[in-house]
Design an enzyme around this catalytic site. Structure first.
Site, PDB file in Angstrom:
ATOM      1  N   CYS A 108      34.074  51.573   4.081  1.00 31.51           N
ATOM      2  CA  CYS A 108      33.922  50.452   3.138  1.00 31.51           C
ATOM      3  C   CYS A 108      35.231  50.051   2.453  1.00 31.51           C
ATOM      4  CB  CYS A 108      32.856  50.770   2.103  1.00 31.51           C
ATOM      5  SG  CYS A 108      31.224  50.993   2.832  1.00 31.51           S
TER       6      CYS A 108
ATOM      7  N   HIS B 177      34.163  45.504  -3.884  1.00 29.00           N
ATOM      8  CA  HIS B 177      33.298  45.908  -2.774  1.00 29.00           C
ATOM      9  C   HIS B 177      31.851  45.849  -3.265  1.00 29.00           C
ATOM     10  CE1 HIS B 177      31.500  47.940   0.498  1.00 29.00           C
ATOM     11  NE2 HIS B 177      31.293  49.076  -0.135  1.00 29.00           N
TER      12      HIS B 177
ATOM     13  N   ASN C 290      25.405  45.659   1.445  1.00 26.62           N
ATOM     14  CA  ASN C 290      26.728  46.287   1.631  1.00 26.62           C
ATOM     15  C   ASN C 290      27.156  46.087   3.084  1.00 26.62           C
ATOM     16  OD1 ASN C 290      28.925  47.956   1.986  1.00 26.62           O
ATOM     17  ND2 ASN C 290      28.013  49.738   0.993  1.00 26.62           N
TER      18      ASN C 290
HETATM   19  N1  COA Z   1      12.397  52.843  -1.837  1.00 31.35           N
HETATM   20  C1  COA Z   1      11.694  53.559  -2.705  1.00 31.35           C
HETATM   21  N2  COA Z   1      12.065  54.774  -3.138  1.00 31.35           N
HETATM   22  C2  COA Z   1      13.231  55.257  -2.674  1.00 31.35           C
HETATM   23  C3  COA Z   1      14.028  54.543  -1.759  1.00 31.35           C
HETATM   24  C4  COA Z   1      13.572  53.291  -1.339  1.00 31.35           C
HETATM   25  N3  COA Z   1      14.262  52.527  -0.471  1.00 31.35           N
HETATM   26  N4  COA Z   1      15.108  55.274  -1.478  1.00 31.35           N
HETATM   27  C5  COA Z   1      15.016  56.403  -2.187  1.00 31.35           C
HETATM   28  N5  COA Z   1      13.867  56.404  -2.908  1.00 31.35           N
HETATM   29  C6  COA Z   1      13.353  57.416  -3.816  1.00 31.35           C
HETATM   30  C7  COA Z   1      14.020  58.751  -3.629  1.00 31.35           C
HETATM   31  O1  COA Z   1      13.366  59.459  -2.588  1.00 31.35           O
HETATM   32  C8  COA Z   1      13.811  59.396  -4.994  1.00 31.35           C
HETATM   33  O2  COA Z   1      12.526  59.932  -5.009  1.00 31.35           O
HETATM   34  P1  COA Z   1      12.242  61.379  -5.666  1.00 31.35           P
HETATM   35  O3  COA Z   1      12.743  61.262  -7.075  1.00 31.35           O
HETATM   36  O4  COA Z   1      10.773  61.517  -5.536  1.00 31.35           O
HETATM   37  O5  COA Z   1      13.045  62.328  -4.836  1.00 31.35           O
HETATM   38  C9  COA Z   1      13.808  58.217  -5.955  1.00 31.35           C
HETATM   39  O6  COA Z   1      13.655  57.052  -5.146  1.00 31.35           O
HETATM   40  C10 COA Z   1      15.062  58.099  -6.801  1.00 31.35           C
HETATM   41  O7  COA Z   1      16.186  58.137  -5.977  1.00 31.35           O
HETATM   42  P2  COA Z   1      17.592  58.281  -6.616  1.00 31.35           P
HETATM   43  O8  COA Z   1      18.488  58.743  -5.554  1.00 31.35           O
HETATM   44  O9  COA Z   1      17.500  59.046  -7.901  1.00 31.35           O
HETATM   45  O10 COA Z   1      17.920  56.766  -7.001  1.00 31.35           O
HETATM   46  P3  COA Z   1      19.271  56.226  -7.537  1.00 31.35           P
HETATM   47  O11 COA Z   1      19.055  55.625  -8.878  1.00 31.35           O
HETATM   48  O12 COA Z   1      20.389  57.203  -7.397  1.00 31.35           O
HETATM   49  O13 COA Z   1      19.576  55.037  -6.522  1.00 31.35           O
HETATM   50  C11 COA Z   1      20.943  54.570  -4.586  1.00 31.35           C
HETATM   51  C12 COA Z   1      19.720  55.320  -5.160  1.00 31.35           C
HETATM   52  C13 COA Z   1      21.107  54.983  -3.152  1.00 31.35           C
HETATM   53  C14 COA Z   1      20.658  53.076  -4.695  1.00 31.35           C
HETATM   54  C15 COA Z   1      22.175  54.939  -5.412  1.00 31.35           C
HETATM   55  O14 COA Z   1      22.287  56.339  -5.509  1.00 31.35           O
HETATM   56  C16 COA Z   1      23.456  54.390  -4.849  1.00 31.35           C
HETATM   57  O15 COA Z   1      23.647  53.196  -4.832  1.00 31.35           O
HETATM   58  N6  COA Z   1      24.386  55.257  -4.440  1.00 31.35           N
HETATM   59  C17 COA Z   1      25.690  54.852  -3.974  1.00 31.35           C
HETATM   60  C18 COA Z   1      25.527  54.041  -2.736  1.00 31.35           C
HETATM   61  C19 COA Z   1      26.822  53.507  -2.286  1.00 31.35           C
HETATM   62  O16 COA Z   1      27.498  52.876  -3.021  1.00 31.35           O
HETATM   63  N7  COA Z   1      27.111  53.752  -1.022  1.00 31.35           N
HETATM   64  C20 COA Z   1      28.165  53.194  -0.318  1.00 31.35           C
HETATM   65  C21 COA Z   1      29.473  53.436  -0.915  1.00 31.35           C
HETATM   66  S1  COA Z   1      30.576  52.537   0.059  1.00 31.35           S
END
Ligand code: COA
Length: 323
Positions: free
Chosen positions: A114, A250, A280
């Protein structure tokens, strides 16, 4: 001899097919609301069967050339940032060079996921600033949908496909003011496709090369690392954040973007946000966002802009540009 380097052209391309959060609800245990509230994404574009990274790159490149009033024959360097090359080799840059009927100039890919476009811009900038090149085509292009596990709701909802391109040219007036790229491979396991040609070729052949991510950890590191990166660029140029007109970040997660805008004390009106429409798009996200804001007239000649990006590796980078 040292020159200034200006961005003289910009272009982009998004595949026709749009996949909305509602569409994802049909085959994933997810909701429209969860995806939007956690990431800021409403939809993403997905390449058609038979549509490849070089196809996306070509359209964006032709548009960038046109907007600069240049011919393909003016280009003397091609750098393509991609994680999703058409082939193991030749590079996507060589495939693009052939499509554009350019012959002889250096053409190569850079791979920094990315942050790839910031890496590609950095390389091309250094070629042009030293006089090794006069007109560089820099492209970020991805068919990231091909390395997603469409049964893994925690990753597949976040990414999309697309391409963006810029033309960099030697100039007499300032353009790129400084460029900073970094990496730390200690974080290699937090965001990765853990197989490749050398380690597990069969898995590649079977189409089981998928993106894996520890979302919470990546999120935390992205916010702190990018926050430090934007401060680094202000300090190294001796400028105050109030002199910045635009942040073109980004587009990984709107909550990460909000945090960086806050660190820079910028209002969200000064931040180009496309994540709701594009998701993304990895190496394509910064040039796509830039192209959108140039085309709709928000970014104007003379504006000072920060580009920033963060990706697997970890890799990250920032650039200060006067348009
Ligand atoms: N739909 C519904 N629920 C989902 C889901 C989806 N698409 N994806 C994950 N969940 C669930 C998880 O299983 C978790 O359930 P649990 O608590 O029962 O285990 C719950 O939602 C919460 O997940 P969590 O990981 O705490 O959410 P979050 O607030 O951290 O958001 C992301 C998740 C992935 C959106 C976030 O962590 C993120 O954006 N991370 C960085 C991503 C990024 O920038 N990546 C690329 C960098 S270049």
């Amino acid at each position: 001899m040292s020159h200034s380097v200006r961005i003289t052209g910009t272009g982009s391309y998004l595949p026709k097919k749009v996949l909305t959060n509602k569409d994802l609800e049909k085959f994933l245990d997810t909701t429209e609301e969860w995806i939007f509230s956690r990431s800021g994404i409403r939809q993403r574009h997905i390449a058609a069967e038979g549509e490849f990274t070089s196809d996306l790159a070509e359209v964006a490149s032709r548009e960038a050339l046109k907007s600069a009033g240049r011919q393909a024959s003016d280009v003397d360097l091609i750098v393509v940032a991609t994680t999703t090359a058409d082939q193991v080799f030749p590079s996507t840059a060589c495939l693009l060079q052939n499509r554009l009927d350019i012959h002889g100039c250096p053409a190569f890919d850079v791979q920094a996921v990315c942050a790839g476009f910031l890496y590609a811009l950095d390389v091309a900038y250094r070629y042009v600033v030293t006089g090794a090149s006069r007109c560089a085509l820099v492209v970020g292009a991805e068919t990231f949908s091909r390395i997603l596990n469409w049964e893994d709701r925690s990753t597949c909802v976040l990414f999309g496909d697309g391409a963006g391109a810029m033309l960099l040219e030697a100039a007499d007036t300032p353009g790129i003011l400084s460029s900073h790229i970094h990496a730390d491979g200690a974080f290699k396991d937090l965001l990765c496709v853990p197989v490749g040609v050398s380690t597990a070729y069969q898995e590649l052949l079977d189409g089981r090369a998928y993106t894996e991510m520890q979302g919470k950890e990546v999120f935390r590191w992205a916010v702190s690392t990018l926050g430090d990166a934007v401060i680094e660029i202000l300090e190294s140029n001796g400028i105050h954040q109030s002199e910045i007109d635009w942040l073109v970040p980004h587009q990984a997660n709107i909550r990460i973007i909000n945090a960086i805008a806050k660190r820079l004390e910028l209002s969200m009106d000064q931040v180009v946000v496309t994540i709701d429409q594009h998701g993304n798009t990895s190496a394509a996200s910064v040039p796509l966002a830039f192209d959108v804001a140039v085309k709709d007239g928000r970014i104007k000649s003379g504006d000072k802009i920060i580009f920033e990006a963060f990706g697997g590796g970890f890799t990250w980078g920032s650039m200060l540009v006067q348009i």
